[in-house]
Design a protein around this motif. Sequence first.
Motif, PDB file in Angstrom:
ATOM      1  N   LYS A 584       2.773   6.651  -2.564  1.00 26.83           N
ATOM      2  CA  LYS A 584       1.508   6.781  -3.271  1.00 26.83           C
ATOM      3  C   LYS A 584       0.370   6.061  -2.567  1.00 26.83           C
ATOM      4  N   GLN A 585       0.688   5.140  -1.678  1.00 27.46           N
ATOM      5  CA  GLN A 585      -0.331   4.412  -0.940  1.00 27.46           C
ATOM      6  C   GLN A 585       0.110   4.275   0.521  1.00 27.46           C
ATOM      7  N   ARG A 659      -5.031   5.643   2.173  1.00 28.02           N
ATOM      8  CA  ARG A 659      -4.794   6.852   1.392  1.00 28.02           C
ATOM      9  C   ARG A 659      -4.035   6.511   0.112  1.00 28.02           C
ATOM     10  N   PHE A 660      -4.477   7.065  -0.987  1.00 26.66           N
ATOM     11  CA  PHE A 660      -3.840   6.780  -2.264  1.00 26.66           C
ATOM     12  C   PHE A 660      -3.775   8.057  -3.090  1.00 26.66           C
ATOM     13  N   LYS A 667      -5.421  13.589  -3.656  1.00 29.97           N
ATOM     14  CA  LYS A 667      -5.327  12.306  -2.969  1.00 29.97           C
ATOM     15  C   LYS A 667      -6.732  11.797  -2.657  1.00 29.97           C
ATOM     16  N   GLY A 668      -6.868  10.493  -2.629  1.00 22.15           N
ATOM     17  CA  GLY A 668      -8.126   9.868  -2.262  1.00 22.15           C
ATOM     18  C   GLY A 668      -7.989   9.080  -0.983  1.00 22.15           C
ATOM     19  N   ALA A 669      -9.116   8.691  -0.394  1.00 21.27           N
ATOM     20  CA  ALA A 669      -9.085   7.929   0.852  1.00 21.27           C
ATOM     21  C   ALA A 669     -10.339   7.079   0.985  1.00 21.27           C
ATOM     22  N   LEU A 670     -10.155   5.894   1.559  1.00 16.46           N
ATOM     23  CA  LEU A 670     -11.252   5.041   2.003  1.00 16.46           C
ATOM     24  C   LEU A 670     -11.043   4.832   3.502  1.00 16.46           C
ATOM     25  N   PHE A 671     -12.109   4.963   4.288  1.00 15.02           N
ATOM     26  CA  PHE A 671     -11.899   4.902   5.731  1.00 15.02           C
ATOM     27  C   PHE A 671     -13.062   4.249   6.442  1.00 15.02           C
TER      28      PHE A 671
END
Length: 756
Positions: A584-585, A659-660, A667-671
């Motif tokens: 999940k992460q 990624r979560f 799915k979500g992402a911070l980058f």
Amino acid sequence: MVKLIGFLCVLLLLAGACNTVKHLKEGEYLYGGAVVAVKETPNGQSAKKLVAELEYLLNPQPNKKMFGMFRTKLWAYYLGQRHKRGIRGFIGRRFGQPPVLYNPAIPQNNRTQLENYLFNKGYFEANVQYDSTRKNKVIDLTYQLIPNRQYHYNSVVYQTDTGKLGQIIAKSNSESLLKPGNPYNTEQLQAEQNRISRLLHQQGYFDFTPADITFKADTAQQSGTINLFVNPQMQNNGLPFAPYHINNIFVYPEYSALYAATSDADTVVYDNYHFITSQKVVRPAALANKMLLQQGDLYSQKKFEYTLNHLLQIDLFKFVDIKFKKAQPDSAHLLNAYVYLTPDAQRELQVEAEANTVEGYLGSVFNMTYRNRNWFKGAEAFTFNLGTGIETPFGQTFIHTFEINGQAKVQVPKLIVPFRMGKISKYYIPVTNLSVGYSFARRLQQYSIGLANFNFGYDWRAQKSVQHIFNPAFLNFVQLITADSAFLAQLDENPQQKRSFTNQLIFGSNYTYIYSNPPPEGKYRNYLYFKSNVELTGNLAYLLFKTTDNSSSSPHELLGVPFAQYLRLDADLRRFNYLGSRNKQILVTRLVSGIGIPYGNSAVLPYVKQFFTGGSNDLRAFRLRSLGPGVSQAFDTGTNAGNFDRTGDIKLSANIEYRFSLNTYIKGALFADAGNVWLFKGDEDSKFRWNSFYKQFGVGSGVGLRLDLVFFVIRLDWAFPLRTPTQGWVIQKAQPFAKDWRRDNIVWNLAIGYPF
């Protein structure tokens, strides 16, 4: 005032989340969860690790808490129950979690689970007790654990006879998973059963199963130790197991559930394989070459798996199944093999699209791929790809940039070579590739350039995690078709860039090494991906000119066109770190580097071989080819003549992406991304220097959403620059609520698949 109202709303939400038990009925109690406490630490064991293993087994899981205090999901659930419609109903459906109620059976079920787990780990004398505490209609459990001693193997004895089966097992004792001194472990015993069974399956023992290995444990002789006896069993009829050989092999290339109703099938015998076919869509020789099972050979589990994998890899069949049946009489110990192949669609058409926006430009890419899986009825795959891309300013009807490319490729599922290759894994099919293509690009008021290409090479694996791609011959012809006068004037001011736009022949060889060790399906462990390329061109032609032509003219030409000579290296390293136990992460990091060194017949790298950065899979806060080289000032944007692509001889970039999972498919992402390109030769602003390159990175950050259907991923990334090579840090100038700032800085990237 706005901040105060927001703060009060958060307080009200948390206060409501604290009082969720008021909704429970009479006699109902909320299950608050459980903890495991170890009263006595076992010798040589980590109590912390043991507690973590045991708490993972506890069920059910209590309602989730925010900050370990507030059951906000439970609050959202009750909110949705009271208000079925509107925003509150949506919050309840989307974010709510039903109450996890206490059941008197929970503590005893978990106690049994913990005791069984400890027993299977060698804690035969473990004692587990539990206590419960009740507060405000919430019941919490505490399991008190006294593991006592853990039993270890004093000796491991394989009780085998002198027969062939016993000799095979005895020879493999050094590979045994059971060693004196190791702790008792039920999973390890099962793994040893599987090891021995698989070993015997490689030697023809088709009937042998893991259950035919039994264990006897003697704990009476010495305190805390076990004398373990490993016993292979006889068959149910009392006879010893015997090895089987392959008899006849029947192949059904057009198998389906309705195949039995087909009466017009013929039997074709080729190389001792019996092909039962009516349509003859694939030549028997093409399939026979992919099967390692052969008549007269000992049955082998490994050959069965290799054959299965080979037939799946040629990509002709949706389903592949191989069954074995004993030939009669069974005393002959022969097996008939039945290979059932369900054909996939021979032809397919695939369409992909990408889009992005940046600095007032809208860019889009469209790709269409046609594939024929069985072009010459020998499992040769033919692929034709047609791609187009455009870039246009917002609010304008003209196209600033237009690109179109086409490529035809043939893949033959074998190595066509006049010599023996190095180590090749039998598990994978090697491939010979042949491709030709052409691409055309037009920049408004700048230039038109064409690239014709030819490639011949090989693709194979030395082992599961290592792939090799070697192209002994490739040819590119780069042609500057047209150039506008303003663009030519711009090039005259930049001789380095001008030389890269000349017509050139590029021919040579390249090699790619890929290492990847992803975990098996359903397993989540950290892993690495590494890809490296090396490309050499022009050396043989240059040597030929030097030995036969004494003139000092440079550069040398073939057919009236200069040929390129350079060494190009690049590498891509990625690490995937799983932060959760169930995928999940994930934290993904990537480092990319590249260097191109022109020499001999070339003063600069050809334009098509230079490095660039930016775009939907690189620095997502910047347009493709919009950074560098170095800290070169932006070209004049008042005319299109100054806006040609920014490229370099050296590239460095880095990415980090968290990624979560939001739900099963979303799915979500911070980058964050950073990087730039530089030149070997040029002005002071564009050259690579060890003492300053790290001060010249472009840096961007953003968030993303991904629709992940496993077989298909649609990605939307939203990014903005934090730092540019020419302006330094610009984050302090961010004005997210200003329309002009968003138009000039926000980049939207719509793409297919993950960026890396």
